[in-house]
Design a protein around this motif. Structure first.
Motif, PDB file in Angstrom:
ATOM      1  N   GLY A 174     -11.894  -0.530 -13.316  1.00 59.09           N
ATOM      2  CA  GLY A 174     -10.965   0.620 -13.737  1.00 59.09           C
ATOM      3  C   GLY A 174      -9.808   0.147 -14.409  1.00 59.09           C
ATOM      4  O   GLY A 174      -9.122  -0.753 -13.805  1.00 59.09           O
ATOM      5  N   PRO A 175      -9.180   0.847 -15.450  1.00 59.98           N
ATOM      6  CA  PRO A 175      -7.927   0.454 -16.195  1.00 59.98           C
ATOM      7  C   PRO A 175      -6.886   0.896 -15.097  1.00 59.98           C
ATOM      8  O   PRO A 175      -5.559   0.151 -15.582  1.00 59.98           O
ATOM      9  N   LEU A 176      -6.802   1.858 -14.335  1.00 59.76           N
ATOM     10  CA  LEU A 176      -5.770   2.411 -13.588  1.00 59.76           C
ATOM     11  C   LEU A 176      -5.412   1.215 -12.565  1.00 59.76           C
ATOM     12  O   LEU A 176      -4.309   0.873 -12.294  1.00 59.76           O
ATOM     13  N   LEU A 177      -6.419   0.725 -11.795  1.00 57.72           N
ATOM     14  CA  LEU A 177      -5.842  -0.441 -10.860  1.00 57.72           C
ATOM     15  C   LEU A 177      -5.415  -1.511 -11.701  1.00 57.72           C
ATOM     16  O   LEU A 177      -4.391  -2.317 -11.100  1.00 57.72           O
ATOM     17  N   LYS A 178      -5.895  -1.861 -12.879  1.00 59.40           N
ATOM     18  CA  LYS A 178      -5.220  -3.081 -13.593  1.00 59.40           C
ATOM     19  C   LYS A 178      -3.676  -2.791 -13.580  1.00 59.40           C
ATOM     20  O   LYS A 178      -2.872  -3.479 -13.941  1.00 59.40           O
ATOM     21  N   LYS A 179      -3.641  -1.500 -14.231  1.00 63.70           N
ATOM     22  CA  LYS A 179      -2.399  -1.243 -14.383  1.00 63.70           C
ATOM     23  C   LYS A 179      -1.346  -1.118 -13.268  1.00 63.70           C
ATOM     24  O   LYS A 179      -0.095  -1.647 -13.401  1.00 63.70           O
ATOM     25  N   LYS A 180      -1.770  -0.732 -12.041  1.00 66.47           N
ATOM     26  CA  LYS A 180      -1.112  -0.928 -10.789  1.00 66.47           C
ATOM     27  C   LYS A 180      -0.845  -2.271 -10.602  1.00 66.47           C
ATOM     28  O   LYS A 180       0.140  -2.642 -10.099  1.00 66.47           O
ATOM     29  N   GLY A 181      -1.833  -3.031 -10.928  1.00 62.47           N
ATOM     30  CA  GLY A 181      -1.652  -4.315 -10.421  1.00 62.47           C
ATOM     31  C   GLY A 181      -0.464  -5.207 -11.358  1.00 62.47           C
ATOM     32  O   GLY A 181       0.259  -5.867 -10.799  1.00 62.47           O
ATOM     33  N   ASP A 182      -0.416  -4.633 -12.786  1.00 60.28           N
ATOM     34  CA  ASP A 182       0.562  -5.231 -13.304  1.00 60.28           C
ATOM     35  C   ASP A 182       2.005  -4.828 -12.906  1.00 60.28           C
ATOM     36  O   ASP A 182       2.728  -5.886 -12.942  1.00 60.28           O
ATOM     37  N   TYR A 183       2.139  -3.717 -12.410  1.00 56.15           N
ATOM     38  CA  TYR A 183       3.462  -3.281 -11.930  1.00 56.15           C
ATOM     39  C   TYR A 183       3.831  -3.948 -10.709  1.00 56.15           C
ATOM     40  O   TYR A 183       4.871  -4.392 -10.569  1.00 56.15           O
ATOM     41  N   TYR A 184       2.790  -4.174  -9.903  1.00 60.02           N
ATOM     42  CA  TYR A 184       2.815  -4.797  -8.726  1.00 60.02           C
ATOM     43  C   TYR A 184       3.342  -6.425  -8.989  1.00 60.02           C
ATOM     44  O   TYR A 184       4.387  -6.836  -8.319  1.00 60.02           O
ATOM     45  N   THR A 185       2.771  -6.961  -9.841  1.00 60.75           N
ATOM     46  CA  THR A 185       3.079  -8.446 -10.136  1.00 60.75           C
ATOM     47  C   THR A 185       4.579  -8.569 -10.640  1.00 60.75           C
ATOM     48  O   THR A 185       5.094  -9.366 -10.438  1.00 60.75           O
ATOM     49  N   LEU A 186       4.854  -7.460 -11.571  1.00 61.50           N
ATOM     50  CA  LEU A 186       6.218  -7.704 -12.168  1.00 61.50           C
ATOM     51  C   LEU A 186       7.321  -7.270 -11.138  1.00 61.50           C
ATOM     52  O   LEU A 186       8.260  -7.934 -11.157  1.00 61.50           O
ATOM     53  N   LEU A 187       7.003  -6.634 -10.211  1.00 65.14           N
ATOM     54  CA  LEU A 187       7.841  -6.246  -9.171  1.00 65.14           C
ATOM     55  C   LEU A 187       8.180  -7.272  -8.332  1.00 65.14           C
ATOM     56  O   LEU A 187       9.224  -7.810  -8.011  1.00 65.14           O
ATOM     57  N   ILE A 188       7.057  -7.918  -7.987  1.00 63.11           N
ATOM     58  CA  ILE A 188       7.375  -9.251  -7.253  1.00 63.11           C
ATOM     59  C   ILE A 188       7.955 -10.235  -7.712  1.00 63.11           C
ATOM     60  O   ILE A 188       9.000 -11.008  -7.225  1.00 63.11           O
ATOM     61  N   LEU A 189       7.671 -10.579  -8.961  1.00 61.17           N
ATOM     62  CA  LEU A 189       8.364 -11.776 -10.015  1.00 61.17           C
ATOM     63  C   LEU A 189       9.910 -11.225 -10.037  1.00 61.17           C
ATOM     64  O   LEU A 189      10.672 -12.096  -9.784  1.00 61.17           O
ATOM     65  N   PHE A 190      10.192 -10.045 -10.167  1.00 62.30           N
ATOM     66  CA  PHE A 190      11.606  -9.411 -10.333  1.00 62.30           C
ATOM     67  C   PHE A 190      12.204  -9.708  -8.961  1.00 62.30           C
ATOM     68  O   PHE A 190      13.394 -10.172  -9.081  1.00 62.30           O
ATOM     69  N   LEU A 191      11.654  -9.454  -7.747  1.00 62.80           N
ATOM     70  CA  LEU A 191      12.255  -9.555  -6.710  1.00 62.80           C
ATOM     71  C   LEU A 191      12.532 -11.062  -6.177  1.00 62.80           C
ATOM     72  O   LEU A 191      13.639 -11.492  -5.707  1.00 62.80           O
ATOM     73  N   LYS A 192      11.520 -11.857  -6.495  1.00 59.87           N
ATOM     74  CA  LYS A 192      11.654 -13.210  -6.207  1.00 59.87           C
ATOM     75  C   LYS A 192      12.898 -13.823  -7.136  1.00 59.87           C
ATOM     76  O   LYS A 192      13.725 -14.646  -6.665  1.00 59.87           O
ATOM     77  N   LYS A 193      13.144 -13.361  -8.348  1.00 56.92           N
ATOM     78  CA  LYS A 193      14.374 -13.728  -9.176  1.00 56.92           C
ATOM     79  C   LYS A 193      15.605 -13.290  -8.614  1.00 56.92           C
ATOM     80  O   LYS A 193      16.522 -14.146  -8.502  1.00 56.92           O
ATOM     81  N   ILE A 194      15.697 -12.127  -8.045  1.00 58.31           N
ATOM     82  CA  ILE A 194      16.895 -11.891  -7.407  1.00 58.31           C
ATOM     83  C   ILE A 194      16.990 -12.502  -6.126  1.00 58.31           C
ATOM     84  O   ILE A 194      18.289 -13.024  -5.758  1.00 58.31           O
ATOM     85  N   PHE A 195      16.196 -12.900  -5.438  1.00 64.50           N
ATOM     86  CA  PHE A 195      16.290 -13.770  -4.312  1.00 64.50           C
ATOM     87  C   PHE A 195      16.836 -15.071  -4.437  1.00 64.50           C
ATOM     88  O   PHE A 195      17.669 -15.627  -3.902  1.00 64.50           O
ATOM     89  N   ILE A 196      16.113 -15.573  -5.561  1.00 56.81           N
ATOM     90  CA  ILE A 196      16.788 -17.042  -5.999  1.00 56.81           C
ATOM     91  C   ILE A 196      18.109 -17.157  -6.381  1.00 56.81           C
ATOM     92  O   ILE A 196      18.933 -17.890  -6.019  1.00 56.81           O
ATOM     93  N   ALA A 197      18.563 -15.959  -7.319  1.00 62.69           N
ATOM     94  CA  ALA A 197      19.850 -15.943  -7.771  1.00 62.69           C
ATOM     95  C   ALA A 197      20.803 -15.615  -6.591  1.00 62.69           C
ATOM     96  O   ALA A 197      21.892 -16.157  -6.648  1.00 62.69           O
ATOM     97  N   ASN A 198      20.415 -14.723  -5.655  1.00 62.08           N
ATOM     98  CA  ASN A 198      21.460 -14.613  -4.528  1.00 62.08           C
ATOM     99  C   ASN A 198      21.521 -15.934  -3.716  1.00 62.08           C
ATOM    100  O   ASN A 198      22.719 -16.108  -3.034  1.00 62.08           O
ATOM    101  N   THR A 199      20.512 -16.643  -3.676  1.00 64.07           N
ATOM    102  CA  THR A 199      20.610 -17.868  -2.692  1.00 64.07           C
ATOM    103  C   THR A 199      21.553 -19.006  -3.367  1.00 64.07           C
ATOM    104  O   THR A 199      22.234 -19.575  -2.812  1.00 64.07           O
ATOM    105  N   LEU A 200      21.415 -19.100  -4.822  1.00 59.63           N
ATOM    106  CA  LEU A 200      22.360 -19.979  -5.644  1.00 59.63           C
ATOM    107  C   LEU A 200      23.620 -19.519  -5.608  1.00 59.63           C
ATOM    108  O   LEU A 200      24.536 -20.309  -5.408  1.00 59.63           O
ATOM    109  N   PHE A 201      23.937 -18.153  -5.733  1.00 58.56           N
ATOM    110  CA  PHE A 201      25.096 -17.564  -5.469  1.00 58.56           C
ATOM    111  C   PHE A 201      25.980 -17.752  -4.401  1.00 58.56           C
ATOM    112  O   PHE A 201      27.033 -18.264  -4.229  1.00 58.56           O
ATOM    113  N   PHE A 202      25.159 -17.758  -3.134  1.00 62.99           N
ATOM    114  CA  PHE A 202      26.154 -18.044  -1.880  1.00 62.99           C
ATOM    115  C   PHE A 202      26.022 -19.352  -1.527  1.00 62.99           C
ATOM    116  O   PHE A 202      26.916 -19.743  -0.902  1.00 62.99           O
ATOM    117  N   LYS A 203      25.423 -20.083  -2.186  1.00 58.46           N
ATOM    118  CA  LYS A 203      25.322 -21.604  -1.906  1.00 58.46           C
ATOM    119  C   LYS A 203      26.619 -22.110  -2.612  1.00 58.46           C
ATOM    120  O   LYS A 203      27.282 -22.878  -2.121  1.00 58.46           O
TER     121      LYS A 203
END
Length: 244
Positions: free
Chosen positions: A214-243
């Motif tokens: 189903g294309p709907l599940l693939k679309k949801k999967g894309d959104y989920y993957t992008l969200l996880i990557l975005f949150l990881k980038k934020i976590f790394i940026a905050n860690t470097l900033f506080f260091k």
């Protein structure tokens, strides 16, 4: 030229019909084609035949009713903005009644209104007797200013642009700072974090998303993957900033 003369000459006029008729009826301002139609109409009326009035010119623009402009201007304001404005105007009127503030916002001077609004900021509470959030104070000022300017058409009562309201604006800033110092500013309500069990379910759900039909599940999967990557980038940026 009389109607009898016009009837006598009408049969001899050909291509220059409109021009001759125009020169005969000077100083008329009508154009020759329109004068030709008028000449034929007069001859037919003189002979007793049924005469239809010349066709009216088709209007290009629509007629504007008195309330059409006001209605169009009101339609430009979003429904949520109208609702917020009505709410804070009711709160302000309720405060004036409760505090015995005898002020007519339609006729009072900006200085008088500034004094009442300053007291309104100090005494503003919700129905439970507690302070509003900072965003609510900002919304109250914006709604009252919008009401004075757009509804009452009092441009001089713009709470942001008119220096006459400097006192009430300073009062509002002071109220917000005092609330923050006293710890009365309502804290931001964060959503509950997703527990590890729910995170594991999400990973399992999107594990084979690339093989899904189903294309709907693939679309949801894309959104989920992008969200996880975005949150990881934020976590790394905050860690470097506080260091640093």
């Amino acid at each position: 030229m009389s109607r009898a003369q016009l009837k006598g000459q009408c049969s001899s006029w050909s291509g220059s019909f409109g021009v001759q008729f125009a020169s005969a009826l000077r100083p008329c301002s009508l154009s020759p084609p329109l004068l030709s139609v008028l000449a034929v109409w007069l001859v037919m009326a003189d002979e007793g035949r049924d005469v239809e009035p010349p066709p009216a010119k088709k209007r290009r623009f629509a007629s504007v009713e008195p309330g059409a402009v006001k209605e169009a201007a009101a339609a430009s304001v979003p429904a949520n903005t109208k609702s917020a404005t009505e709410f804070w105007v009711r709160v302000f009127n309720s405060f004036c009644e409760d505090a015995g503030e005898a002020v007519d916002v339609k006729t009072c001077s900006p200085k008088e209104l500034d004094s009442v609004i300053g007291r309104f900021y100090v005494g503003l509470r919700n129905q439970k007797g507690k302070y509003y959030k900072k965003a609510s104070y900002m919304a109250a000022r914006a709604s009252l200013s919008r009401y004075f300017v757009t509804v009452l058409l009092r441009e001089e009562c713009n709470l942001y642009r008119n220096p006459a309201f400097k006192h009430s604006n300073n009062v509002l800033d002071g109220v917000l700072k005092m609330k923050k110092v006293d710890g009365q500013e309502v804290a931001v309500e964060h959503k509950t974090a997703i527990c590890n069990e729910d995170l594991a379910k999400l990973f399992d759900y999107f594990e084979d998303v690339l093989q899904a039909e189903g294309p709907l599940l693939k679309k949801k999967g894309d959104y989920y993957t992008l969200l996880i990557l975005f949150l990881k980038k934020i976590f790394i940026a905050n860690t470097l900033f506080f260091k640093k």
